[in-house]
Write a protein that holds these residues in place. Sequence first.
Motif, PDB file in Angstrom:
ATOM      1  N   GLU A 136      39.614  45.416  42.305  1.00  0.00           N
ATOM      2  CA  GLU A 136      40.242  46.679  42.717  1.00  0.00           C
ATOM      3  C   GLU A 136      40.818  47.563  41.548  1.00  0.00           C
ATOM      4  O   GLU A 136      40.576  48.676  41.231  1.00  0.00           O
ATOM      5  CB  GLU A 136      40.850  46.803  43.957  1.00  0.00           C
ATOM      6  N   ALA A 137      41.749  46.878  41.033  1.00  0.00           N
ATOM      7  CA  ALA A 137      42.452  47.528  39.901  1.00  0.00           C
ATOM      8  C   ALA A 137      41.516  47.793  38.713  1.00  0.00           C
ATOM      9  O   ALA A 137      41.452  48.973  38.243  1.00  0.00           O
ATOM     10  CB  ALA A 137      43.513  46.547  39.505  1.00  0.00           C
ATOM     11  N   GLY A 138      40.406  47.020  38.409  1.00  0.00           N
ATOM     12  CA  GLY A 138      39.540  47.099  37.408  1.00  0.00           C
ATOM     13  C   GLY A 138      38.755  48.170  37.840  1.00  0.00           C
ATOM     14  O   GLY A 138      38.556  49.467  36.816  1.00  0.00           O
ATOM     15  N   ARG A 139      38.096  48.412  38.922  1.00  0.00           N
ATOM     16  CA  ARG A 139      37.321  49.279  39.247  1.00  0.00           C
ATOM     17  C   ARG A 139      38.216  50.865  39.430  1.00  0.00           C
ATOM     18  O   ARG A 139      37.637  52.106  39.161  1.00  0.00           O
ATOM     19  CB  ARG A 139      36.770  49.250  40.808  1.00  0.00           C
ATOM     20  N   SER A 140      39.395  50.719  39.914  1.00  0.00           N
ATOM     21  CA  SER A 140      40.354  52.225  39.932  1.00  0.00           C
ATOM     22  C   SER A 140      40.459  52.554  38.530  1.00  0.00           C
ATOM     23  O   SER A 140      40.802  53.730  38.525  1.00  0.00           O
ATOM     24  CB  SER A 140      41.522  51.787  40.781  1.00  0.00           C
ATOM     25  N   LEU A 141      40.151  51.937  37.644  1.00  0.00           N
ATOM     26  CA  LEU A 141      40.585  52.425  36.104  1.00  0.00           C
ATOM     27  C   LEU A 141      39.365  52.945  35.586  1.00  0.00           C
ATOM     28  O   LEU A 141      39.061  53.407  34.504  1.00  0.00           O
ATOM     29  CB  LEU A 141      41.023  51.512  35.240  1.00  0.00           C
ATOM     30  N   GLY A 142      37.960  53.007  36.320  1.00  0.00           N
ATOM     31  CA  GLY A 142      36.884  53.446  35.936  1.00  0.00           C
ATOM     32  C   GLY A 142      35.934  52.362  35.349  1.00  0.00           C
ATOM     33  O   GLY A 142      34.825  52.792  34.950  1.00  0.00           O
ATOM     34  N   LEU A 143      36.502  51.304  35.273  1.00  0.00           N
ATOM     35  CA  LEU A 143      35.425  50.123  34.745  1.00  0.00           C
ATOM     36  C   LEU A 143      34.532  50.011  35.727  1.00  0.00           C
ATOM     37  O   LEU A 143      34.711  49.822  36.966  1.00  0.00           O
ATOM     38  CB  LEU A 143      36.209  48.863  34.423  1.00  0.00           C
TER      39      LEU A 143
END
Lengths: 236, 240
Positions: A136-143
């Motif tokens: 979730e953290a990775g996706r929330s940064l736009g990755l």
Amino acid sequence: MKAITDWFIGIYQSFYNALIPDRRYLAYLNGIKVTLLISFFAILLGIIIGILVAVVKVSAVESKMKWLQSICDVYITVIRGTPLMVQLLIIYNLVFTSRNTNEIVVGAICFGINSGAYVAEIIRAGIESIDRGQMEAGRSLGLNYMQTMKLIILPQAIKNILPALGNEFIVLIKETSVASVIAVTDLTQAAQYIGSRSWDVLPPLTIAAVCYLIMTMGLSKLLTSIERRMARSDRH
Amino acid sequence: MIVIKDLKKSFGNHLVLNGINEKIEKGEKVVVIGPSGSGKSTFLRCLNLLEVPTEGSIWFEGNNITDKNTDINLIRRKMGMVFQQFNLFPHLTVMENITLAPVKLGVMSKEEAEQKAVELLARIGLSEKAKAYPNQLSGGQKQRIAIIRALAMNPDVMLFDEPTSALDPEMVGEVLDLMVQLADEGMTMVVVTHEMRFAKKVATRVLFMDEGRIVEQNTPDEFFNNPKHPRSKEFLSKIL
């Protein structure tokens, strides 16, 4: 006293016979080379297949690639549910029917396909052990999903499963001794051949066993040092 | 800036969000409060599609982000998110945590990103932690790093999902201070929290949620001193 000395001389003689005449040590070296080549490329192929299958299996849940997941399930079930030697014989006889196939290549491919199924399950367990919040953290940064998987999830997963992977690779090195059934002159085959020439099969087999032991110990040393390097971030 | 139209979300048969219509303007600091299970975290997580809405639409800067043809990864670059459990990447140093996304997404060069990270770290007084790993930090430090990791992407809005709930009491202050600073600089913020002092001090608007709906909303002064809905009164009487 004389009996003991004779016994030692006898042992020395039989090991000498297993190693020196006709430059037999070259046969072991060649066998070690073949075993290492098959193991190396099988491990490489196993890792590639393993990562692909594991990632497909964990990501198919949230996408429309359910059919890909089914293929992976079938692959894992079949490979884990049938004996390695039978797989080896089937692939050798059925797929590579041409006369001038390279047995080392066949061996590496076959052991790689076999190992891939086990590696995939190990890696899947590793991926699932990583907290959902990391994705979730990775996706929330736009990755995107694959970037997050590659940069964030897999590095952590692989670190966690290194001991299990090491185990699998050690098993793989030892299991390559089965390759002799497709006429590969690996270390085991070389030892048997020398034994049949010198009429004394135990010394060459003992030598082969020691060689396997050195190879697997070397691999586990290598893995321990990788583990230690990856544990840098665990310091408190 | 963010428009939410008739948003519904259910997990299986359980309806968590039951029709939310809301508009969040640029520069607003919206604080979402409510009892646990009221759907406030789910609401926040729908805003950047970490949860996919079952019905309704969400518009961000004029784009319908619930539309299948919208590239949500591009939208998320503009929406920073801070989690209750920090979710720093434990295998990377603090510096790498901050620069990973801007560099890998090609938003900045490695040098630019590191320059920006150095500035952000200096701002929160943690310059000496650049080479440390998250495991070596306290909870408050982790959460402040997580905040500047999101800021490194230059987002237009920051979403906070109970940012202080996992912290030891003595570390709550340092995280809230940073959030107050952000608010003062004009950042648009949506904050789910149990910190009523923060709501009173910073919020331009308080949303009170219960059973998947926004039951009442008002300025913090009005809401805390003069709640109108019976559920809000009950909730406030329990926590204040």
